[in-house]
Motif scaffolding. Structure first.
Motif, PDB file in Angstrom:
ATOM      1  N   THR A  36      10.650  12.571  -5.823  1.00  9.04           N
ATOM      2  CA  THR A  36       9.330  12.621  -5.203  1.00  9.04           C
ATOM      3  C   THR A  36       9.350  13.578  -4.021  1.00  9.04           C
ATOM      4  O   THR A  36      10.311  13.621  -3.256  1.00  9.04           O
ATOM      5  N   ARG A  37       8.271  14.328  -3.853  1.00  8.33           N
ATOM      6  CA  ARG A  37       8.173  15.328  -2.772  1.00  8.33           C
ATOM      7  C   ARG A  37       7.322  14.771  -1.625  1.00  8.33           C
ATOM      8  O   ARG A  37       6.116  14.959  -1.588  1.00  8.33           O
ATOM      9  N   VAL A  38       7.990  14.067  -0.708  1.00 10.61           N
ATOM     10  CA  VAL A  38       7.295  13.448   0.425  1.00 10.61           C
ATOM     11  C   VAL A  38       8.107  13.651   1.694  1.00 10.61           C
ATOM     12  O   VAL A  38       9.329  13.451   1.689  1.00 10.61           O
ATOM     13  N   SER A  39       7.437  14.022   2.773  1.00  8.70           N
ATOM     14  CA  SER A  39       8.051  14.062   4.093  1.00  8.70           C
ATOM     15  C   SER A  39       7.459  12.945   4.945  1.00  8.70           C
ATOM     16  O   SER A  39       6.261  12.649   4.853  1.00  8.70           O
ATOM     17  N   GLY A  58       0.826  -1.210   0.000  1.00  5.40           N
ATOM     18  CA  GLY A  58       0.000   0.000   0.000  1.00  5.40           C
ATOM     19  C   GLY A  58       0.853   1.250   0.000  1.00  5.40           C
ATOM     20  O   GLY A  58       0.542   2.240  -0.675  1.00  5.40           O
ATOM     21  N   GLY A  59       1.949   1.208   0.762  1.00  7.71           N
ATOM     22  CA  GLY A  59       2.867   2.348   0.787  1.00  7.71           C
ATOM     23  C   GLY A  59       3.520   2.587  -0.561  1.00  7.71           C
ATOM     24  O   GLY A  59       3.683   3.734  -1.004  1.00  7.71           O
ATOM     25  N   LEU A  60       3.897   1.504  -1.235  1.00 14.55           N
ATOM     26  CA  LEU A  60       4.492   1.642  -2.567  1.00 14.55           C
ATOM     27  C   LEU A  60       3.472   2.180  -3.565  1.00 14.55           C
ATOM     28  O   LEU A  60       3.813   2.993  -4.440  1.00 14.55           O
ATOM     29  N   GLU A  84       4.032   5.476  -5.795  1.00 12.13           N
ATOM     30  CA  GLU A  84       3.918   5.431  -7.253  1.00 12.13           C
ATOM     31  C   GLU A  84       2.863   6.419  -7.751  1.00 12.13           C
ATOM     32  O   GLU A  84       3.055   7.092  -8.772  1.00 12.13           O
ATOM     33  N   ALA A  85       1.751   6.512  -7.028  1.00 15.44           N
ATOM     34  CA  ALA A  85       0.659   7.386  -7.466  1.00 15.44           C
ATOM     35  C   ALA A  85       1.070   8.855  -7.414  1.00 15.44           C
ATOM     36  O   ALA A  85       0.833   9.605  -8.373  1.00 15.44           O
ATOM     37  N   ILE A  86       1.692   9.274  -6.320  1.00 11.62           N
ATOM     38  CA  ILE A  86       2.053  10.694  -6.245  1.00 11.62           C
ATOM     39  C   ILE A  86       3.247  11.008  -7.145  1.00 11.62           C
ATOM     40  O   ILE A  86       3.395  12.140  -7.604  1.00 11.62           O
ATOM     41  N   THR A  87       4.085  10.001  -7.409  1.00  7.59           N
ATOM     42  CA  THR A  87       5.186  10.223  -8.346  1.00  7.59           C
ATOM     43  C   THR A  87       4.656  10.440  -9.757  1.00  7.59           C
ATOM     44  O   THR A  87       5.110  11.333 -10.481  1.00  7.59           O
ATOM     45  N   TYR A 136      12.817   7.197  -3.096  1.00  2.99           N
ATOM     46  CA  TYR A 136      12.045   7.886  -4.129  1.00  2.99           C
ATOM     47  C   TYR A 136      12.459   9.354  -4.223  1.00  2.99           C
ATOM     48  O   TYR A 136      12.527   9.924  -5.313  1.00  2.99           O
ATOM     49  N   GLY A 137      12.721   9.972  -3.078  1.00  2.00           N
ATOM     50  CA  GLY A 137      13.116  11.371  -3.097  1.00  2.00           C
ATOM     51  C   GLY A 137      14.433  11.588  -3.820  1.00  2.00           C
ATOM     52  O   GLY A 137      14.577  12.541  -4.597  1.00  2.00           O
ATOM     53  N   VAL A 138      15.395  10.695  -3.578  1.00  2.00           N
ATOM     54  CA  VAL A 138      16.716  10.826  -4.194  1.00  2.00           C
ATOM     55  C   VAL A 138      16.692  10.410  -5.655  1.00  2.00           C
ATOM     56  O   VAL A 138      17.232  11.106  -6.534  1.00  2.00           O
TER      57      VAL A 138
END
Length: 315
Positions: A139-142, A90-92, A96-99, A133-135
């Motif tokens: 992706t813009r996630v905190s 679910g986390g992946l 993937e969706a926000i990316t 994902y950020g690197v």
């Protein structure tokens, strides 16, 4: 922003949706279950394990806060597969969706991230994926690490309610109000920070607004400036119940439950809250929050939870 919230019908999720609406955002509640009373915002039924459903959510939102998870420390050890399927896959799907749609996002993770139980392992796995994902994919996630959240509306387990996961605050409060001894794993001597659920929602939404403004914080930890043990929490709750006319109940020590290490304190670095514009000193004090929680459980007995023998007032 129009903000998708996975797990929006859960304890923290409902507070997050309320906080979003209060700040002028538009929540979109994404969950497998619909509440009996329809919330005043859009509800999208779906499962985080469904990659297509997650893409559909992201396609209709400006940002996503990912809360949905299988909870439980000892409850998930006997069969870790559901936790792995929902928390990891679910986390992946969230990432993937926000990316794909280049959305800002927030991932809620756990304060006891170093412990070896299915819940902590699976949640921390995605925290590491967030960094990757950020690197690698910009992706813009905190990640927002939350210690034990408590407050009104938290579900309680048997013999008081139908929750499959035993949470410390409702377990302690319901026992204190029912005239039953309060049972504490490991005697409750372990340090385990508690945080008011409203402060959790405030931190999650503030973190999202910070990311949306272009500042991605690696990890924000949400918890109090002053730590407390589980036993201290129990003593406060028992005292509050006694102040309201209930018989003072004893504390019974139980062996430490599987999946937890009493020697490892669950603490938050509250100073990280400053990175999202929150003064750590503004978080609600434990005694104040517990007083409101106790009063809410008194008010909702028979509706939200059931005392096995009715409420036990002194005398």
């Amino acid at each position: 922003m129009k903000v998708g919230v996975t797990g929006a019908c859960g304890f923290i999720g409902t507070y997050v949706c309320e906080e979003l609406a209060q700040r002028g955002h538009e929540p979109v509640a994404f969950d497998r279950h619909r509440r009996v009373t329809a919330p005043p915002w859009e509800v999208m039924l779906g499962d985080v394990r469904d990659a297509t459903a997650m893409l559909e959510l992201a396609a209709h939102c400006d940002a996503v806060i990912h809360l949905a998870a299988v909870l439980g420390t000892q409850e998930t050890i006997g069969n870790p597969r559901p936790a792995a399927e929902i928390n990891i896959f679910g986390g992946l799907n969230f990432l993937e969706a926000i990316t794909q749609y280049d959305l800002p996002g927030i991932y809620i993770c756990v304060g006891n991230h170093t412990m070896n139980n299915s819940y902590s392992i699976t949640k921390t796995t995605i925290e590491r994926f967030v960094r990757m994902y950020g690197v690698e994919r910009a992706t813009r996630v905190s990640s927002v690490r939350v210690v034990n959240a408590y407050g009104p509306r938290q579900l309680t387990a048997a013999p008081f309610g139908s929750s499959k996961v035993r949470k410390i605050t409702p377990a302690v409060v319901c026992r204190a109000l029912s005239g039953m001894p309060v049972e504490l794993y490991g005697g409750g001597h372990q340090v385990s920070d508690m945080v008011w659920v409203g402060d959790v929602a405030r931190a999650l939404v503030s973190a999202l607004e910070t990311v949306a403004a272009g500042h991605v914080v690696d990890v924000v930890e949400v918890g109090p400036v002053r730590s407390a043990t589980i036993r201290q929490l129990a003593e406060i709750a028992i005292g509050l119940a006694a102040d309201r006319g209930f018989s003072r109940v004893p504390i019974v020590d139980l062996p430490m439950r599987p999946g937890e290490d009493p020697q490892v304190p669950v603490r938050a670095d509250a100073q990280t809250l400053r990175s999202i514009g929150i003064d750590p000193g503004s978080l609600r004090e434990l005694s104040d929050g517990l007083a409101e929680t106790v009063d809410w459980f008194i008010k909702t007995e028979g509706e939200h939870w059931t005392a096995p023998n009715g409420l036990r007032r002194a005398g």
